[in-house]
Design a protein around this motif. Structure first.
Motif, PDB file in Angstrom:
ATOM      1  N   THR A   2       0.872  -1.184  -0.007  1.00  0.00           N
ATOM      2  CA  THR A   2      -0.048   0.063   0.113  1.00  0.00           C
ATOM      3  C   THR A   2       0.791   1.136  -0.127  1.00  0.00           C
ATOM      4  N   GLY A   3       0.305   2.386  -0.770  1.00  0.00           N
ATOM      5  CA  GLY A   3       0.970   3.746  -0.707  1.00  0.00           C
ATOM      6  C   GLY A   3       0.661   4.266   0.572  1.00  0.00           C
ATOM      7  N   ASN A   4       1.503   5.578   0.611  1.00  0.00           N
ATOM      8  CA  ASN A   4       1.113   6.257   1.676  1.00  0.00           C
ATOM      9  C   ASN A   4      -0.197   7.027   1.339  1.00  0.00           C
ATOM     10  N   SER A   5      -0.852   7.238   2.142  1.00  0.00           N
ATOM     11  CA  SER A   5      -2.184   8.022   2.272  1.00  0.00           C
ATOM     12  C   SER A   5      -1.865   9.318   2.365  1.00  0.00           C
ATOM     13  N   PRO A   6      -2.725  10.305   1.417  1.00  0.00           N
ATOM     14  CA  PRO A   6      -2.697  11.758   1.689  1.00  0.00           C
ATOM     15  C   PRO A   6      -2.951  12.372   3.170  1.00  0.00           C
ATOM     16  N   VAL A  75     -17.342   9.704   2.601  1.00  0.00           N
ATOM     17  CA  VAL A  75     -16.928   9.392   1.185  1.00  0.00           C
ATOM     18  C   VAL A  75     -16.169  10.487   0.340  1.00  0.00           C
ATOM     19  N   PHE A  76     -16.777  11.770   0.764  1.00  0.00           N
ATOM     20  CA  PHE A  76     -16.064  12.831   0.167  1.00  0.00           C
ATOM     21  C   PHE A  76     -14.562  12.940   0.678  1.00  0.00           C
ATOM     22  N   LEU A  77     -14.695  12.741   1.639  1.00  0.00           N
ATOM     23  CA  LEU A  77     -13.352  12.867   2.632  1.00  0.00           C
ATOM     24  C   LEU A  77     -12.262  11.715   1.859  1.00  0.00           C
ATOM     25  N   SER A  78     -12.867  10.627   1.803  1.00  0.00           N
ATOM     26  CA  SER A  78     -11.902   9.505   1.285  1.00  0.00           C
ATOM     27  C   SER A  78     -11.431   9.909  -0.212  1.00  0.00           C
ATOM     28  N   SER A  79     -12.526  10.261  -0.741  1.00  0.00           N
ATOM     29  CA  SER A  79     -12.119  10.354  -2.280  1.00  0.00           C
ATOM     30  C   SER A  79     -11.470  11.680  -2.729  1.00  0.00           C
ATOM     31  N   GLY A  80     -11.875  12.699  -2.084  1.00  0.00           N
ATOM     32  CA  GLY A  80     -11.286  14.130  -2.304  1.00  0.00           C
ATOM     33  C   GLY A  80      -9.850  14.210  -2.007  1.00  0.00           C
ATOM     34  N   THR A  81      -9.475  13.258  -0.955  1.00  0.00           N
ATOM     35  CA  THR A  81      -7.932  13.497  -0.556  1.00  0.00           C
ATOM     36  C   THR A  81      -7.017  12.547  -1.141  1.00  0.00           C
ATOM     37  N   GLY A  82      -7.470  11.693  -1.919  1.00  0.00           N
ATOM     38  CA  GLY A  82      -6.668  10.579  -2.738  1.00  0.00           C
ATOM     39  C   GLY A  82      -6.426   9.444  -1.737  1.00  0.00           C
ATOM     40  N   HIS A  83      -7.223   9.428  -0.650  1.00  0.00           N
ATOM     41  CA  HIS A  83      -6.863   8.508   0.195  1.00  0.00           C
ATOM     42  C   HIS A  83      -7.304   6.878  -0.651  1.00  0.00           C
ATOM     43  N   ASP A  84      -8.479   6.786  -1.331  1.00  0.00           N
ATOM     44  CA  ASP A  84      -9.006   5.613  -2.014  1.00  0.00           C
ATOM     45  C   ASP A  84      -7.655   5.304  -3.158  1.00  0.00           C
ATOM     46  N   GLU A  85      -7.000   6.087  -3.551  1.00  0.00           N
ATOM     47  CA  GLU A  85      -5.994   5.595  -4.458  1.00  0.00           C
ATOM     48  C   GLU A  85      -4.600   5.002  -3.669  1.00  0.00           C
ATOM     49  N   SER A  86      -4.450   5.250  -2.568  1.00  0.00           N
ATOM     50  CA  SER A  86      -3.564   4.550  -1.896  1.00  0.00           C
ATOM     51  C   SER A  86      -3.918   3.132  -1.175  1.00  0.00           C
ATOM     52  N   VAL A  87      -5.011   2.749  -1.554  1.00  0.00           N
ATOM     53  CA  VAL A  87      -5.114   1.427  -0.946  1.00  0.00           C
ATOM     54  C   VAL A  87      -4.976   0.188  -2.245  1.00  0.00           C
ATOM     55  N   ASP A  88      -4.306  -0.834  -1.698  1.00  0.00           N
ATOM     56  CA  ASP A  88      -3.916  -1.788  -2.536  1.00  0.00           C
ATOM     57  C   ASP A  88      -5.032  -2.987  -2.734  1.00  0.00           C
ATOM     58  N   ASN A  89      -5.651  -3.005  -3.817  1.00  0.00           N
ATOM     59  CA  ASN A  89      -6.770  -3.812  -4.178  1.00  0.00           C
ATOM     60  C   ASN A  89      -6.372  -5.052  -4.934  1.00  0.00           C
ATOM     61  N   ASN A  90      -4.942  -5.400  -5.023  1.00  0.00           N
ATOM     62  CA  ASN A  90      -4.270  -6.661  -5.613  1.00  0.00           C
ATOM     63  C   ASN A  90      -4.699  -7.814  -4.340  1.00  0.00           C
ATOM     64  N   LEU A  91      -5.939  -8.634  -4.818  1.00  0.00           N
ATOM     65  CA  LEU A  91      -6.246  -9.813  -4.012  1.00  0.00           C
ATOM     66  C   LEU A  91      -5.536 -11.061  -4.590  1.00  0.00           C
ATOM     67  N   PRO A  92      -4.884 -11.950  -3.740  1.00  0.00           N
ATOM     68  CA  PRO A  92      -4.464 -13.388  -4.123  1.00  0.00           C
ATOM     69  C   PRO A  92      -5.729 -14.042  -4.845  1.00  0.00           C
ATOM     70  N   ASP A  93      -5.266 -14.661  -5.671  1.00  0.00           N
ATOM     71  CA  ASP A  93      -6.019 -15.556  -6.412  1.00  0.00           C
ATOM     72  C   ASP A  93      -6.643 -16.785  -5.457  1.00  0.00           C
ATOM     73  N   ASN A  94      -7.973 -16.791  -5.441  1.00  0.00           N
ATOM     74  CA  ASN A  94      -8.569 -17.832  -4.533  1.00  0.00           C
ATOM     75  C   ASN A  94      -9.342 -18.767  -5.360  1.00  0.00           C
ATOM     76  N   ASP A  95      -8.786 -19.252  -6.457  1.00  0.00           N
ATOM     77  CA  ASP A  95      -9.215 -20.239  -7.286  1.00  0.00           C
ATOM     78  C   ASP A  95      -8.922 -21.827  -6.796  1.00  0.00           C
ATOM     79  N   PRO A  96     -10.187 -22.450  -6.204  1.00  0.00           N
ATOM     80  CA  PRO A  96     -10.113 -23.642  -5.825  1.00  0.00           C
ATOM     81  C   PRO A  96      -9.445 -24.766  -6.504  1.00  0.00           C
ATOM     82  N   ASP A  97      -9.463 -24.524  -7.936  1.00  0.00           N
ATOM     83  CA  ASP A  97      -8.932 -25.574  -9.003  1.00  0.00           C
ATOM     84  C   ASP A  97      -7.431 -25.831  -8.809  1.00  0.00           C
ATOM     85  N   SER A  98      -6.799 -24.654  -8.487  1.00  0.00           N
ATOM     86  CA  SER A  98      -5.412 -24.611  -8.540  1.00  0.00           C
ATOM     87  C   SER A  98      -4.734 -24.975  -7.284  1.00  0.00           C
TER      88      SER A  98
END
Length: 98
Positions: A2-6, A75-98
């Motif tokens: 995750t990046g630093n939040s503004p 919501v305006f606070l989070s979006s307006g400050t750029g806090h939303d962009e600092s969140v890491d949304n890369n989740l690991p694959d949860n594929d049960p077949d692999s």
């Protein structure tokens, strides 16, 4: 990673929270007006109802409006400050077949 939040910057956070408080003050004034209008309409068209009905209506309208204002303000606070962009949304694959 995750990046630093503004909001980690004290000056940016102070500005953002001041804007949030300004939004909440505006919502409080709007809510007081809306409750007054609701009470006036109930007095005019409500007929014979208990005082508890007026109290419940005032509290219900007031609570819903302030809660909606608080959540939208966050919501305006989070979006307006750029806090939303600092969140890491890369989740690991949860594929049960692999």
């Amino acid at each position: 990673m995750t990046g630093n939040s503004p909001l980690d910057d004290p000056e940016a956070a102070a500005f953002a929270w001041a804007r949030y408080r300004r939004i909440m003050r505006a919502m409080l004034l709007f809510t007081i007006g809306l409750v007054a209008i609701a009470m006036a309409l109930l007095c005019k068209f409500g007929g014979e109802v208990s005082v508890h009905f007026y109290i419940a209506t005032a509290l219900g309208v007031g609570f819903v409006m302030l809660l909606a204002g608080a959540l939208m303000g966050l919501v305006f606070l989070s979006s307006g400050t750029g806090h939303d962009e600092s969140v890491d949304n890369n989740l690991p694959d949860n594929d049960p077949d692999s």
